[in-house]
Design a protein around this motif. Sequence first.
Motif, PDB file in Angstrom:
ATOM      1  N   MET A 165      40.593  37.626   0.356  1.00  0.00           N
ATOM      2  CA  MET A 165      41.041  37.027   1.620  1.00  0.00           C
ATOM      3  C   MET A 165      42.343  37.666   2.057  1.00  0.00           C
ATOM      4  N   TYR A 166      42.381  38.139   3.298  1.00  0.00           N
ATOM      5  CA  TYR A 166      43.606  38.697   3.868  1.00  0.00           C
ATOM      6  C   TYR A 166      44.534  37.568   4.299  1.00  0.00           C
ATOM      7  N   ASP A 167      45.799  37.895   4.368  1.00  0.00           N
ATOM      8  CA  ASP A 167      46.720  36.940   4.983  1.00  0.00           C
ATOM      9  C   ASP A 167      46.395  36.792   6.462  1.00  0.00           C
ATOM     10  N   VAL A 168      46.195  37.919   7.148  1.00  0.00           N
ATOM     11  CA  VAL A 168      45.950  37.896   8.582  1.00  0.00           C
ATOM     12  C   VAL A 168      44.913  38.943   8.951  1.00  0.00           C
ATOM     13  N   ILE A 169      43.961  38.541   9.791  1.00  0.00           N
ATOM     14  CA  ILE A 169      43.087  39.495  10.453  1.00  0.00           C
ATOM     15  C   ILE A 169      43.519  39.563  11.906  1.00  0.00           C
ATOM     16  N   VAL A 170      43.744  40.776  12.382  1.00  0.00           N
ATOM     17  CA  VAL A 170      44.080  41.009  13.781  1.00  0.00           C
ATOM     18  C   VAL A 170      42.833  41.563  14.458  1.00  0.00           C
ATOM     19  N   VAL A 171      42.324  40.847  15.442  1.00  0.00           N
ATOM     20  CA  VAL A 171      41.135  41.291  16.165  1.00  0.00           C
ATOM     21  C   VAL A 171      41.606  41.951  17.451  1.00  0.00           C
ATOM     22  N   GLY A 172      41.492  43.272  17.480  1.00  0.00           N
ATOM     23  CA  GLY A 172      41.988  44.047  18.608  1.00  0.00           C
ATOM     24  C   GLY A 172      43.117  44.952  18.170  1.00  0.00           C
ATOM     25  N   GLY A 173      42.906  46.261  18.288  1.00  0.00           N
ATOM     26  CA  GLY A 173      43.894  47.218  17.785  1.00  0.00           C
ATOM     27  C   GLY A 173      44.603  47.996  18.861  1.00  0.00           C
ATOM     28  N   GLY A 174      44.845  47.358  20.004  1.00  0.00           N
ATOM     29  CA  GLY A 174      45.679  47.983  21.019  1.00  0.00           C
ATOM     30  C   GLY A 174      47.146  47.775  20.704  1.00  0.00           C
ATOM     31  N   VAL A 175      47.983  47.950  21.707  1.00  0.00           N
ATOM     32  CA  VAL A 175      49.428  47.847  21.479  1.00  0.00           C
ATOM     33  C   VAL A 175      49.819  46.448  21.021  1.00  0.00           C
ATOM     34  N   ALA A 176      49.218  45.402  21.616  1.00  0.00           N
ATOM     35  CA  ALA A 176      49.560  44.035  21.209  1.00  0.00           C
ATOM     36  C   ALA A 176      49.184  43.784  19.754  1.00  0.00           C
ATOM     37  N   GLY A 177      47.979  44.190  19.374  1.00  0.00           N
ATOM     38  CA  GLY A 177      47.523  43.950  18.011  1.00  0.00           C
ATOM     39  C   GLY A 177      48.318  44.717  16.971  1.00  0.00           C
ATOM     40  N   LEU A 178      48.564  45.991  17.246  1.00  0.00           N
ATOM     41  CA  LEU A 178      49.326  46.801  16.286  1.00  0.00           C
ATOM     42  C   LEU A 178      50.780  46.338  16.204  1.00  0.00           C
ATOM     43  N   SER A 179      51.333  45.911  17.335  1.00  0.00           N
ATOM     44  CA  SER A 179      52.707  45.396  17.319  1.00  0.00           C
ATOM     45  C   SER A 179      52.787  44.069  16.580  1.00  0.00           C
ATOM     46  N   GLY A 180      51.688  43.308  16.589  1.00  0.00           N
ATOM     47  CA  GLY A 180      51.645  42.083  15.796  1.00  0.00           C
ATOM     48  C   GLY A 180      51.480  42.365  14.318  1.00  0.00           C
ATOM     49  N   ALA A 181      50.698  43.389  14.000  1.00  0.00           N
ATOM     50  CA  ALA A 181      50.468  43.730  12.601  1.00  0.00           C
ATOM     51  C   ALA A 181      51.724  44.286  11.933  1.00  0.00           C
ATOM     52  N   LEU A 182      52.544  45.001  12.700  1.00  0.00           N
ATOM     53  CA  LEU A 182      53.676  45.713  12.100  1.00  0.00           C
ATOM     54  C   LEU A 182      54.673  44.794  11.387  1.00  0.00           C
ATOM     55  N   PRO A 183      55.186  43.726  12.023  1.00  0.00           N
ATOM     56  CA  PRO A 183      56.115  42.863  11.276  1.00  0.00           C
ATOM     57  C   PRO A 183      55.453  42.159  10.099  1.00  0.00           C
ATOM     58  N   LEU A 184      54.131  41.977  10.180  1.00  0.00           N
ATOM     59  CA  LEU A 184      53.431  41.336   9.065  1.00  0.00           C
ATOM     60  C   LEU A 184      53.348  42.264   7.856  1.00  0.00           C
ATOM     61  N   VAL A 185      52.950  43.528   8.077  1.00  0.00           N
ATOM     62  CA  VAL A 185      52.861  44.444   6.927  1.00  0.00           C
ATOM     63  C   VAL A 185      54.241  44.779   6.383  1.00  0.00           C
ATOM     64  N   ARG A 186      55.233  44.802   7.250  1.00  0.00           N
ATOM     65  CA  ARG A 186      56.598  45.041   6.768  1.00  0.00           C
ATOM     66  C   ARG A 186      57.141  43.830   5.999  1.00  0.00           C
ATOM     67  N   SER A 187      56.484  42.699   6.147  1.00  0.00           N
ATOM     68  CA  SER A 187      56.825  41.514   5.356  1.00  0.00           C
ATOM     69  C   SER A 187      55.899  41.380   4.145  1.00  0.00           C
ATOM     70  N   ARG A 188      55.169  42.450   3.863  1.00  0.00           N
ATOM     71  CA  ARG A 188      54.298  42.561   2.691  1.00  0.00           C
ATOM     72  C   ARG A 188      53.101  41.627   2.758  1.00  0.00           C
ATOM     73  N   ARG A 189      52.642  41.359   3.972  1.00  0.00           N
ATOM     74  CA  ARG A 189      51.413  40.604   4.156  1.00  0.00           C
ATOM     75  C   ARG A 189      50.209  41.540   4.119  1.00  0.00           C
ATOM     76  N   SER A 190      49.090  41.031   3.600  1.00  0.00           N
ATOM     77  CA  SER A 190      47.848  41.804   3.654  1.00  0.00           C
ATOM     78  C   SER A 190      47.224  41.601   5.031  1.00  0.00           C
ATOM     79  N   VAL A 191      47.005  42.698   5.733  1.00  0.00           N
ATOM     80  CA  VAL A 191      46.571  42.634   7.130  1.00  0.00           C
ATOM     81  C   VAL A 191      45.401  43.595   7.348  1.00  0.00           C
ATOM     82  N   LEU A 192      44.378  43.093   8.038  1.00  0.00           N
ATOM     83  CA  LEU A 192      43.263  43.922   8.467  1.00  0.00           C
ATOM     84  C   LEU A 192      43.212  43.879   9.989  1.00  0.00           C
ATOM     85  N   VAL A 193      43.263  45.053  10.613  1.00  0.00           N
ATOM     86  CA  VAL A 193      43.114  45.173  12.060  1.00  0.00           C
ATOM     87  C   VAL A 193      41.708  45.685  12.341  1.00  0.00           C
TER      88      VAL A 193
END
Length: 313
Positions: free
Chosen positions: A1-29
Amino acid sequence: MYDVIVVGGGVAGLSGALPLVRSRRSVLVIDQGDPRNAPADGVHNYLTRDGIPPLELTALGRQEVTGYGGEVLTGTVTSARALSEGFAVETADGQRFESRRLLVTTGLTDQLPDVPGLAERFGRDVLHCPFCHGWEVRDQAIGVLATGPMAVHQTMMFRQLSDDVTLFLHTGPEPTEQEWEELAARGISVVQGVVEQVEVTDDRLTGVRLQGGRVIPRQALAVQTSLRARADFLDELGLKAVDREVRGFVIGTAVEAGPGGTTSVPGVWVAGNVTDPMGQVVTSAAAGFSAGAAINGELVGEDTRLAVAARSS
C-alpha cells in the motif's frame, strides 16, 4: 500500500507528489499521458519557464519526483473506491493499486464549438486564453467566435493585444446596448451570421467562412470552450463534477473542493483544473503543492496516533 496515489501526472499532480516524496512518503503517480495543453507550443506565465514546451515541463517534473523515490506509471485510472483503510484504484489494463490517501489532478478537457477546422488548429492559431497565447498573436487580425454570453468580455481581452479584432456573433447572444457601445468605442468589428468553417492555407489559418460563402480574413481565432472535468472514475466514491459558474454563467464542470483541495470524501484531495477550470499552469502547480503538503501533514498526525496507540497496547 502506498502512502499516496496521485491520479494525473500534469503540473498539479507532479507538484503535489514532490513535497510528499521529499517527506519520504511512498507515492505512485498514474498519468494517461494526454495533457490538455499538449497541442500548445509552450507554457506561458510560469516564471523562469516561460515558453517551455508542455511535455518538456512534465518530463522534468517526472525526473524530479522519481529522483526522490516516487514512481510514475503511464495508465488510465477507470475506477476508485474506498477500502476499510484507504483506497483502491484500477487502471484500464486491469492493474490495481492501494493507498492511504488519493490526490486527484486529472485536469479537464476542452469541448470546442462544432465548427469544422477548429479542433485541428486548437492550441496553435485557434485559441481560448489571452494570457496563455495572446502575446503570440499580438498585432494580428484576430477573430472571436461568440457561442455564449462571455464573448464580448473575451473580445475585449484580445483587443488589448491587437487593433484588428472582429467579433463573429455566430450562435452567441445579441450584445446588449451597452456592449454595442463598448464594441464601437474600441473599434471592434461585429459580423452577423453563422460561421461555417475556418479557412487554412499552407498550414496557417487565413480566414473565417460564413454560411453563404463570405470569407473574412483572419490570422487567429479565439473561442470559448466548455471546460469538462475528467472525474467520471470518482463516481463510486460519491464524488461528481458539478456545474461551475463565472459571472453567473456556466463555463463547465468541476469537482468541488475546500481549503487546500479537500473534498467531501475524507482522504481524497483534488488540485488543478479538475477543481479550478480557469487555473493557469502556475496556479495549478501551487495548488498541487499545497494539497501534497497538507496530505503529508494529515499522514503525520495519523502516524503519530497509531504510534501512541501501539505504545499503549
